[in-house]
Scaffold this motif. Structure first.
Motif, PDB file in Angstrom:
ATOM      1  N   MET A  38       0.745  -1.157   0.151  1.00 54.06           N
ATOM      2  CA  MET A  38      -0.220   0.092  -0.063  1.00 54.06           C
ATOM      3  C   MET A  38       1.119   1.083   0.108  1.00 54.06           C
ATOM      4  O   MET A  38       1.702   1.376   0.831  1.00 54.06           O
ATOM      5  N   THR A  39       0.804   2.123  -0.684  1.00 54.78           N
ATOM      6  CA  THR A  39       1.450   3.304  -0.977  1.00 54.78           C
ATOM      7  C   THR A  39       1.101   4.487  -0.210  1.00 54.78           C
ATOM      8  O   THR A  39      -0.132   4.682   0.071  1.00 54.78           O
ATOM      9  N   THR A  40       2.114   4.982   0.695  1.00 51.35           N
ATOM     10  CA  THR A  40       1.798   6.133   1.470  1.00 51.35           C
ATOM     11  C   THR A  40       1.705   7.336   0.775  1.00 51.35           C
ATOM     12  O   THR A  40       2.421   7.423  -0.304  1.00 51.35           O
ATOM     13  N   ALA A  41       1.372   8.255   1.388  1.00 51.33           N
ATOM     14  CA  ALA A  41       1.348   9.675   0.841  1.00 51.33           C
ATOM     15  C   ALA A  41       2.796  10.158   0.675  1.00 51.33           C
ATOM     16  O   ALA A  41       3.031  10.591  -0.634  1.00 51.33           O
ATOM     17  N   ALA A  42       3.557   9.833   1.599  1.00 52.91           N
ATOM     18  CA  ALA A  42       5.123  10.218   1.634  1.00 52.91           C
ATOM     19  C   ALA A  42       5.887   9.519   0.393  1.00 52.91           C
ATOM     20  O   ALA A  42       6.481  10.172  -0.678  1.00 52.91           O
ATOM     21  N   GLU A  43       5.347   8.216   0.001  1.00 53.98           N
ATOM     22  CA  GLU A  43       5.909   7.693  -1.246  1.00 53.98           C
ATOM     23  C   GLU A  43       5.237   8.146  -2.546  1.00 53.98           C
ATOM     24  O   GLU A  43       6.048   8.100  -3.630  1.00 53.98           O
ATOM     25  N   ALA A  44       4.106   8.317  -2.653  1.00 51.27           N
ATOM     26  CA  ALA A  44       3.375   9.131  -3.591  1.00 51.27           C
ATOM     27  C   ALA A  44       3.836  10.319  -4.055  1.00 51.27           C
ATOM     28  O   ALA A  44       4.127  10.660  -5.304  1.00 51.27           O
ATOM     29  N   LEU A  45       4.163  10.997  -3.013  1.00 50.27           N
ATOM     30  CA  LEU A  45       4.823  12.150  -3.417  1.00 50.27           C
ATOM     31  C   LEU A  45       6.307  12.295  -3.862  1.00 50.27           C
ATOM     32  O   LEU A  45       6.667  12.873  -4.754  1.00 50.27           O
ATOM     33  N   ALA A  46       6.991  11.528  -3.316  1.00 53.57           N
ATOM     34  CA  ALA A  46       8.444  11.356  -3.650  1.00 53.57           C
ATOM     35  C   ALA A  46       8.374  10.749  -5.194  1.00 53.57           C
ATOM     36  O   ALA A  46       9.254  11.321  -6.104  1.00 53.57           O
ATOM     37  N   ALA A  47       7.419   9.815  -5.546  1.00 51.43           N
ATOM     38  CA  ALA A  47       7.228   9.551  -6.975  1.00 51.43           C
ATOM     39  C   ALA A  47       6.833  10.733  -7.993  1.00 51.43           C
ATOM     40  O   ALA A  47       7.308  10.892  -9.118  1.00 51.43           O
ATOM     41  N   TYR A  48       6.007  11.514  -7.540  1.00 48.72           N
ATOM     42  CA  TYR A  48       5.466  12.586  -7.937  1.00 48.72           C
ATOM     43  C   TYR A  48       6.492  13.679  -8.342  1.00 48.72           C
ATOM     44  O   TYR A  48       6.413  13.934  -9.607  1.00 48.72           O
ATOM     45  N   TYR A  60      -6.433  21.248   2.862  1.00 52.08           N
ATOM     46  CA  TYR A  60      -5.885  22.664   3.895  1.00 52.08           C
ATOM     47  C   TYR A  60      -6.452  22.812   5.266  1.00 52.08           C
ATOM     48  O   TYR A  60      -7.695  22.404   5.246  1.00 52.08           O
ATOM     49  N   GLY A  61      -5.817  23.080   6.235  1.00 47.37           N
ATOM     50  CA  GLY A  61      -6.460  23.243   7.375  1.00 47.37           C
ATOM     51  C   GLY A  61      -6.520  21.859   8.122  1.00 47.37           C
ATOM     52  O   GLY A  61      -6.934  22.016   9.399  1.00 47.37           O
ATOM     53  N   SER A  62      -6.293  20.831   7.465  1.00 48.36           N
ATOM     54  CA  SER A  62      -6.329  19.762   8.415  1.00 48.36           C
ATOM     55  C   SER A  62      -4.891  19.166   8.750  1.00 48.36           C
ATOM     56  O   SER A  62      -3.863  19.468   8.151  1.00 48.36           O
ATOM     57  N   GLU A  63      -4.793  18.019   9.677  1.00 49.16           N
ATOM     58  CA  GLU A  63      -3.587  17.567  10.093  1.00 49.16           C
ATOM     59  C   GLU A  63      -3.287  16.741   9.028  1.00 49.16           C
ATOM     60  O   GLU A  63      -3.756  15.883   8.585  1.00 49.16           O
ATOM     61  N   LEU A  64      -1.963  16.767   8.690  1.00 47.77           N
ATOM     62  CA  LEU A  64      -1.464  15.917   7.522  1.00 47.77           C
ATOM     63  C   LEU A  64      -0.571  14.766   8.056  1.00 47.77           C
ATOM     64  O   LEU A  64       0.714  15.151   8.478  1.00 47.77           O
ATOM     65  N   ASP A  65      -0.823  13.581   7.626  1.00 48.91           N
ATOM     66  CA  ASP A  65       0.054  12.525   8.368  1.00 48.91           C
ATOM     67  C   ASP A  65       0.510  11.923   6.775  1.00 48.91           C
ATOM     68  O   ASP A  65      -0.220  11.006   6.076  1.00 48.91           O
ATOM     69  N   LEU A  66       1.773  12.139   6.432  1.00 50.46           N
ATOM     70  CA  LEU A  66       2.363  11.509   5.388  1.00 50.46           C
ATOM     71  C   LEU A  66       2.575  10.164   5.277  1.00 50.46           C
ATOM     72  O   LEU A  66       2.966   9.416   4.098  1.00 50.46           O
ATOM     73  N   ASN A  67       2.417   9.417   6.309  1.00 57.95           N
ATOM     74  CA  ASN A  67       2.477   7.766   6.599  1.00 57.95           C
ATOM     75  C   ASN A  67       1.203   7.119   6.143  1.00 57.95           C
ATOM     76  O   ASN A  67       1.120   5.814   6.255  1.00 57.95           O
ATOM     77  N   LYS A  68       0.101   8.152   6.285  1.00 62.99           N
ATOM     78  CA  LYS A  68      -1.303   7.392   5.737  1.00 62.99           C
ATOM     79  C   LYS A  68      -1.343   7.022   4.443  1.00 62.99           C
ATOM     80  O   LYS A  68      -0.658   7.574   3.503  1.00 62.99           O
ATOM     81  N   PRO A  69      -1.861   5.843   4.164  1.00 62.43           N
ATOM     82  CA  PRO A  69      -2.036   5.540   2.831  1.00 62.43           C
ATOM     83  C   PRO A  69      -2.768   6.392   2.110  1.00 62.43           C
ATOM     84  O   PRO A  69      -3.725   6.988   2.323  1.00 62.43           O
TER      85      PRO A  69
END
Length: 143
Positions: A1-11, A118-127
């Motif tokens: 499962m791809t995390t937000a951090a992994e998706a950002l790195a690929a992007y 925007y305005g929410s807590e961001l967890d880059l480890n979240k899928p």
């Protein structure tokens, strides 16, 4: 499962963007063949990670048309609440109405049934799938 951090790195890698644009002192805005370097203002550093995740989650590309679509989507879903961000993004959305009216209108309509990060807590480890469900971003047409 791809995390937000992994998706950002690929992007970032796929689009030739430095690894963490939220930490750089400047950023380059490319419009056609022209490039303009701007300071990486505090509001932009705070917003850019969520903005880039919006691109990933909605599928709007890292192109001029994609930025127009993204500006329209963010205005409808919940824009970053800073006057300078609004002044920066409003012309993009208006350009979209002129240059890509159908795509811009569809992006705005998709934003109306979505919620931005925007305005929410961001967890880059979240899928990524969990973030997609969180914003309920469902483009009405392929980007």
């Amino acid at each position: 499962m791809t995390t937000a951090a992994e998706a950002l790195a690929a992007y970032y890698a796929a689009n030739g963007i430095e690894a963490d644009p939220a930490r750089s002192a400047t950023w380059i805005c490319k419009i056609g063949p022209a490039s303009v370097e701007f300071p990486n203002w505090e509001w932009r550093r705070d917003a850019v990670t969520r903005h880039d995740l919006h691109h990933i989650l909605t599928g709007y590309p890292c192109t001029m048309t994609g930025e127009m679509q993204m500006a329209a989507w963010e205005f409808a879903a919940g824009r970053y609440r800073h006057w300078a961000a609004t002044l920066f993004c409003l012309p993009l959305a208006l350009m979209g109405v002129i240059c890509a009216p159908r795509r811009t209108a569809l992006a705005f309509r998709a934003g109306l049934i979505s919620t931005s990060l925007y305005g929410s807590e961001l967890d880059l480890n979240k899928p990524l799938t969990a973030l997609r469900a969180e914003i309920a971003a469902l483009p009405t047409e392929a980007p």
